[in-house]
Design a protein around this motif. Structure first.
Motif, short mmCIF file in Angstrom:
data_model
loop_
_atom_site.label_atom_id
_atom_site.label_comp_id
_atom_site.label_asym_id
_atom_site.label_seq_id
_atom_site.Cartn_x
_atom_site.Cartn_y
_atom_site.Cartn_z
N GLY A 148 0.88 -1.18 -0.23
CA GLY A 148 0.21 0.24 0.11
C GLY A 148 0.81 1.18 -0.09
O GLY A 148 0.22 2.42 0.03
N ARG A 180 -1.43 3.44 13.85
CA ARG A 180 -1.99 2.16 14.69
C ARG A 180 -1.04 1.88 15.59
O ARG A 180 -1.13 1.52 16.90
N GLU A 234 1.68 -3.42 13.31
CA GLU A 234 0.65 -4.45 12.64
C GLU A 234 0.60 -3.97 11.33
O GLU A 234 0.42 -2.93 11.24
N PHE A 235 0.75 -5.05 10.29
CA PHE A 235 0.49 -4.85 8.93
C PHE A 235 -1.16 -5.07 8.55
O PHE A 235 -1.54 -6.02 9.02
N ASP A 236 -1.32 -4.48 7.43
CA ASP A 236 -2.60 -5.00 6.73
C ASP A 236 -2.83 -6.27 6.27
O ASP A 236 -3.62 -6.74 6.24
N GLU A 237 -1.55 -6.43 5.87
CA GLU A 237 -1.43 -7.96 5.32
C GLU A 237 -0.03 -8.58 5.48
O GLU A 237 0.93 -7.78 5.31
N GLU A 239 0.00 3.24 3.43
CA GLU A 239 -0.18 1.84 4.24
C GLU A 239 0.93 2.19 5.26
O GLU A 239 0.42 1.97 6.44
N ASN A 293 -0.96 4.65 7.92
CA ASN A 293 -1.79 3.84 8.78
C ASN A 293 -0.95 2.92 9.84
O ASN A 293 -1.79 2.82 10.98
N CYS A 294 0.06 2.27 9.35
CA CYS A 294 0.71 1.44 10.30
C CYS A 294 1.27 2.09 11.48
O CYS A 294 1.25 1.78 12.55
#
Length: 241
Positions: free
Chosen positions: A136, A147, A163-166, A140, A143-144
């Motif tokens: 991302g 979080r 923590e990762f989105d995927e 991404e 966002n990471c």
């Protein structure tokens, strides 16, 4: 009742930035092409043509050439837009920039979240951030970090807070390894004359070939993530020559 002006009218004599242009519907693509071709447009629900002289800058993360071949993007619009293009490499190919990006994003997030101070990113967290493939890209990453700030309560960001989105899988890591290995090989090939000249003059020179050999052994024995990090170190040495 006074009718509001749209973005093209407001940008007359200026610039309009269109993000995610690859997601435009065919109807919107046709209207944009008409504007670019004739510099005219119609207001929503309007009947008369209006003019506006605005420069268009467009961005996308899609392969528009392939989209044209697949019939998902109008060919005439592609060539109208592609007067001058700038390709930004994905984040996974610019890992040396990630620490600086993290610093800048944390400052922004701390301000937005009204925190009292900027948290420290621990080495284990930074290693995890550098070893991820970031499908991302910058969004991404942001966002990471947001979080991680929530999970860490804004004090210290550790690996468990990242923590990762995927999650990485073997194929993605292997593809990243292949890309980085190719980059190192090409860089080393370009630098070989410089390396040879330095050695003839008895200047100290990083033994890049030896590091590459060790790197290959690390990949087999220590795992993919360690190999990728070690490779980036080798690549930085090559660029420093």
């Amino acid at each position: 009742m006074k009718q509001k002006r749209g973005q093209l009218e407001l940008a007359n004599g200026g610039t309009v930035f269109l993000d995610e242009i690859g997601e435009m519907t065919n109807d919107v693509q046709a209207k944009l092409f008409t504007y670019l071709d004739k510099k005219t447009f119609k207001r929503l629900g309007g009947e008369t043509n209006r003019t506006s002289d605005a420069r268009i800058i467009a961005a996308t993360n899609k392969d528009l050439k392939q989209a044209v071949k697949d019939g998902r993007f109008r060919e005439e619009l592609y060539y109208r837009l592609n007067v001058f293009s700038i390709t930004v490499p994905p984040l996974r190919n610019r890992r040396d920039e990630i620490p600086r990006m993290i610093d800048e994003m944390l400052l922004q997030l701390v301000d937005e979240m009204k925190l009292l101070f900027v948290p420290h990113v621990k080495p284990d967290a930074m290693t995890k951030l550098l070893s991820y493939h970031w499908p991302g890209n910058i969004r991404e990453l942001r966002n990471c970090l947001e979080r991680a700030l929530v999970l860490s309560r804004g004090i210290r960001i550790r690996a468990e807070h990242v923590e990762f989105d995927e999650e990485d899988d073997g194929e993605l890591q292997k593809a990243l390894y292949t890309d980085i290995k190719k980059e190192l090989s090409e860089s080393l090939a370009r630098k070989k004359p410089v390396v040879a000249g330095a050695r003839k003059k008895r200047h100290k020179c990083p033994p890049v070939e030896e590091l590459l050999r060790v790197y290959e052994e690390d990949y087999k024995g220590q795992g993919m993530t360690y190999a990728i990090i070690h490779h980036r170190f080798c690549l930085q040495l090559v660029h420093s020559l």
